[in-house]
Design a protein around this motif. Structure first.
Motif, PDB file in Angstrom:
ATOM      1  N   THR A   1      13.419  -2.109 -25.726  1.00 20.98           N
ATOM      2  CA  THR A   1      12.505  -2.754 -24.711  1.00 20.98           C
ATOM      3  C   THR A   1      13.351  -3.927 -24.176  1.00 20.98           C
ATOM      4  O   THR A   1      14.423  -4.437 -24.617  1.00 20.98           O
ATOM      5  N   ALA A   2      13.508  -4.367 -22.944  1.00 26.94           N
ATOM      6  CA  ALA A   2      14.213  -5.045 -22.416  1.00 26.94           C
ATOM      7  C   ALA A   2      13.716  -5.532 -20.967  1.00 26.94           C
ATOM      8  O   ALA A   2      12.832  -4.782 -20.495  1.00 26.94           O
ATOM      9  N   PHE A   3      13.942  -6.664 -20.346  1.00 28.05           N
ATOM     10  CA  PHE A   3      13.207  -7.028 -19.275  1.00 28.05           C
ATOM     11  C   PHE A   3      14.380  -7.944 -18.470  1.00 28.05           C
ATOM     12  O   PHE A   3      15.125  -8.532 -18.991  1.00 28.05           O
ATOM     13  N   ALA A   4      14.262  -7.658 -16.998  1.00 28.58           N
ATOM     14  CA  ALA A   4      15.230  -8.091 -16.212  1.00 28.58           C
ATOM     15  C   ALA A   4      14.535  -8.744 -14.918  1.00 28.58           C
ATOM     16  O   ALA A   4      13.734  -8.173 -14.227  1.00 28.58           O
ATOM     17  N   ARG A   5      14.877  -9.725 -14.393  1.00 30.53           N
ATOM     18  CA  ARG A   5      14.323 -10.169 -13.210  1.00 30.53           C
ATOM     19  C   ARG A   5      15.465 -10.871 -12.138  1.00 30.53           C
ATOM     20  O   ARG A   5      16.325 -11.870 -12.718  1.00 30.53           O
ATOM     21  N   GLN A   6      15.446 -10.447 -10.849  1.00 33.18           N
ATOM     22  CA  GLN A   6      16.268 -10.835  -9.880  1.00 33.18           C
ATOM     23  C   GLN A   6      15.644 -11.105  -8.508  1.00 33.18           C
ATOM     24  O   GLN A   6      15.031 -10.406  -8.360  1.00 33.18           O
ATOM     25  N   GLU A   7      16.041 -12.358  -8.060  1.00 33.54           N
ATOM     26  CA  GLU A   7      15.367 -12.798  -6.866  1.00 33.54           C
ATOM     27  C   GLU A   7      16.519 -12.940  -5.908  1.00 33.54           C
ATOM     28  O   GLU A   7      17.521 -13.581  -6.003  1.00 33.54           O
ATOM     29  N   SER A   8      16.561 -12.922  -4.394  1.00 33.94           N
ATOM     30  CA  SER A   8      17.191 -13.144  -3.276  1.00 33.94           C
ATOM     31  C   SER A   8      16.364 -13.789  -2.262  1.00 33.94           C
ATOM     32  O   SER A   8      15.370 -13.054  -1.826  1.00 33.94           O
ATOM     33  N   GLN A   9      16.664 -14.945  -1.745  1.00 36.57           N
ATOM     34  CA  GLN A   9      16.044 -15.655  -0.529  1.00 36.57           C
ATOM     35  C   GLN A   9      17.081 -15.450   0.592  1.00 36.57           C
ATOM     36  O   GLN A   9      18.289 -15.890   0.495  1.00 36.57           O
TER      37      GLN A   9
ATOM     38  N   SER B   1      12.290 -12.846   1.330  1.00 31.71           N
ATOM     39  CA  SER B   1      12.723 -12.703   0.082  1.00 31.71           C
ATOM     40  C   SER B   1      12.469 -11.343  -0.638  1.00 31.71           C
ATOM     41  O   SER B   1      11.579 -10.715  -0.390  1.00 31.71           O
ATOM     42  N   LEU B   2      13.359 -11.066  -1.603  1.00 31.82           N
ATOM     43  CA  LEU B   2      13.222  -9.987  -2.447  1.00 31.82           C
ATOM     44  C   LEU B   2      13.174 -10.418  -3.816  1.00 31.82           C
ATOM     45  O   LEU B   2      13.983 -11.015  -4.379  1.00 31.82           O
ATOM     46  N   THR B   3      12.403  -9.600  -4.549  1.00 28.90           N
ATOM     47  CA  THR B   3      12.119  -9.928  -6.105  1.00 28.90           C
ATOM     48  C   THR B   3      12.318  -8.482  -6.812  1.00 28.90           C
ATOM     49  O   THR B   3      11.217  -7.857  -6.405  1.00 28.90           O
ATOM     50  N   TRP B   4      12.923  -8.442  -7.659  1.00 35.40           N
ATOM     51  CA  TRP B   4      12.826  -7.293  -8.825  1.00 35.40           C
ATOM     52  C   TRP B   4      12.544  -7.590 -10.014  1.00 35.40           C
ATOM     53  O   TRP B   4      13.120  -8.574 -10.444  1.00 35.40           O
ATOM     54  N   GLU B   5      11.596  -6.855 -10.561  1.00 34.71           N
ATOM     55  CA  GLU B   5      11.308  -6.814 -11.962  1.00 34.71           C
ATOM     56  C   GLU B   5      11.496  -5.504 -12.491  1.00 34.71           C
ATOM     57  O   GLU B   5      10.750  -4.677 -12.176  1.00 34.71           O
ATOM     58  N   VAL B   6      12.380  -5.343 -13.533  1.00 33.35           N
ATOM     59  CA  VAL B   6      12.745  -4.074 -14.241  1.00 33.35           C
ATOM     60  C   VAL B   6      12.252  -4.354 -15.707  1.00 33.35           C
ATOM     61  O   VAL B   6      12.783  -5.215 -16.541  1.00 33.35           O
ATOM     62  N   ARG B   7      11.388  -3.561 -16.255  1.00 33.54           N
ATOM     63  CA  ARG B   7      11.245  -3.501 -17.732  1.00 33.54           C
ATOM     64  C   ARG B   7      11.334  -2.147 -18.357  1.00 33.54           C
ATOM     65  O   ARG B   7      11.363  -1.135 -17.650  1.00 33.54           O
ATOM     66  N   SER B   8      11.776  -1.930 -19.659  1.00 36.97           N
ATOM     67  CA  SER B   8      11.854  -0.852 -20.138  1.00 36.97           C
ATOM     68  C   SER B   8      11.431  -0.855 -21.473  1.00 36.97           C
ATOM     69  O   SER B   8      11.418  -1.879 -22.392  1.00 36.97           O
ATOM     70  N   VAL B   9      10.719   0.168 -22.002  1.00 38.05           N
ATOM     71  CA  VAL B   9      10.150   0.178 -23.362  1.00 38.05           C
ATOM     72  C   VAL B   9      10.422   1.481 -23.878  1.00 38.05           C
ATOM     73  O   VAL B   9      11.001   2.335 -23.391  1.00 38.05           O
ATOM     74  N   ASN B  10      10.151   1.592 -25.252  1.00 32.24           N
ATOM     75  CA  ASN B  10      10.877   3.071 -25.960  1.00 32.24           C
ATOM     76  C   ASN B  10      10.056   4.158 -25.596  1.00 32.24           C
ATOM     77  O   ASN B  10       8.863   4.458 -25.402  1.00 32.24           O
ATOM     78  N   HIS B  11      11.017   5.354 -25.384  1.00 33.75           N
ATOM     79  CA  HIS B  11      10.643   6.543 -24.884  1.00 33.75           C
ATOM     80  C   HIS B  11      11.573   7.623 -25.332  1.00 33.75           C
ATOM     81  O   HIS B  11      12.872   7.085 -25.417  1.00 33.75           O
ATOM     82  N   ARG B  12      11.124   8.558 -25.928  1.00 35.52           N
ATOM     83  CA  ARG B  12      12.290   9.644 -25.989  1.00 35.52           C
ATOM     84  C   ARG B  12      13.236  10.316 -25.096  1.00 35.52           C
ATOM     85  O   ARG B  12      14.323  10.290 -25.235  1.00 35.52           O
TER      86      ARG B  12
END
Length: 283
Positions: A2-10, A15-26
């Motif tokens: 599990t992890a989360f990251a957010r990046q924004e550019s103006q 503007s651009l905004t990325w949100e990236v999440r990961s959760v457990n999976h095989r």
């Protein structure tokens, strides 16, 4: 993991905004949510994910808000003409159909385009920003991985302790079993052939001999430690080692002749299961 990251550019164009999440999976299972105007980035984005990650359900969401002053809507005349031609062809096949009205055409993806906004610039910035968000995500997963490795090491220490305890008790266990068998046989038949009795005792000792299982458990423990130190993805290799550890614990349980070894086998299986659950989170 599990992890989360957010990046924004103006930028001047919006503007651009990325949100990236990961959760457990095989396995690696990416899910991308992109604006229609940036949909063609899906292929390069998936390739970037494959290069950096090997497991996890990863949700990637991109928000694009253009600057109003940078926008000027313009009809994509060539595309609209293609829509009209297609409509005319359908009307010939279905005379009762109604023609498309102008609003229907304008709602069609690609009918309107921005004549001022440089979309190549937007796409390049979206890719750069995604790489930065992916760096943050990987760093978070690495921190979690170190914590999981510490937890697994604690379980490995406990497994090694159980194995050492069983090995130290085994000679006494076999001697007690030998004495118990002799006492029971003596009660049943005083004239039993001593040689036959000794043969039965030897067979029992062979059946209860778990030295080989103890050796393999120790070997697998050392292999898990070695794999945890590797830099490349090791999750699937650790999955396999958990199966092998569990196999030896089951064999120990099936060979058990006293309560002590049965309890030790149960304790081993609990420790292995605790590791196996956490290893599903490891890259």
């Amino acid at each position: 993991m599990t992890a989360f990251a957010r990046q924004e550019s103006q930028q001047s164009w919006g503007s651009l905004t990325w949100e990236v999440r990961s959760v457990n999976h095989r396995f690696l299972e990416p899910h991308l949510r992109l604006p229609e105007s940036l949909r063609e980035l899906e292929g390069p984005l998936r390739e970037l994910l494959r290069k950096r990650l090997s497991r996890g359900k990863v949700e990637c969401t991109l928000r694009f808000v253009p600057e109003e002053s940078a926008q000027k809507l313009q009809v994509n005349q060539a595309f609209v003409q293609q829509l009209l031609d297609a409509t005319a062809e359908v009307e010939q096949l279905m005379p009762v159909s109604e023609s498309l009205n102008p609003l229907d055409i304008l709602r069609w993806p690609g009918a309107l385009q921005d004549s001022r906004l440089d979309m190549e610039q937007v796409k390049n910035e979206a890719l750069r920003l995604f790489k930065s968000a992916l760096d943050d995500l990987v760093a978070g997963r690495e921190r979690e991985g170190k914590e999981l490795a510490d937890m697994i090491e604690q379980r490995l220490v406990s497994i090694a302790s159980v194995v050492a305890e069983v090995r130290s008790k085994l000679p006494q266990i076999l001697e007690n079993q030998r004495n118990n068998l002799k006492a029971k046989v003596t009660e049943l038949a005083d004239d039993l052939d001593p040689q036959r009795l000794e043969q039965e005792i030897v067979l029992l000792a062979q059946k209860a001999d778990v030295d080989e299982e103890m050796d393999r458990l120790n070997t697998h423990v050392q292999e898990v430690r070695r794999v945890l130190k590797q830099k490349e993805p090791v999750g699937r290799r650790l999955d396999f080692l958990m199966q092998e550890l569990n196999r030896e614990a089951n064999t120990l349980s099936s060979k058990s002749i006293v309560t002590d070894t049965t309890q030790s086998a149960v304790e081993l299986k609990v420790l292995i299961e605790q590791m196996r659950e956490q290893i599903q989170n490891i890259e």
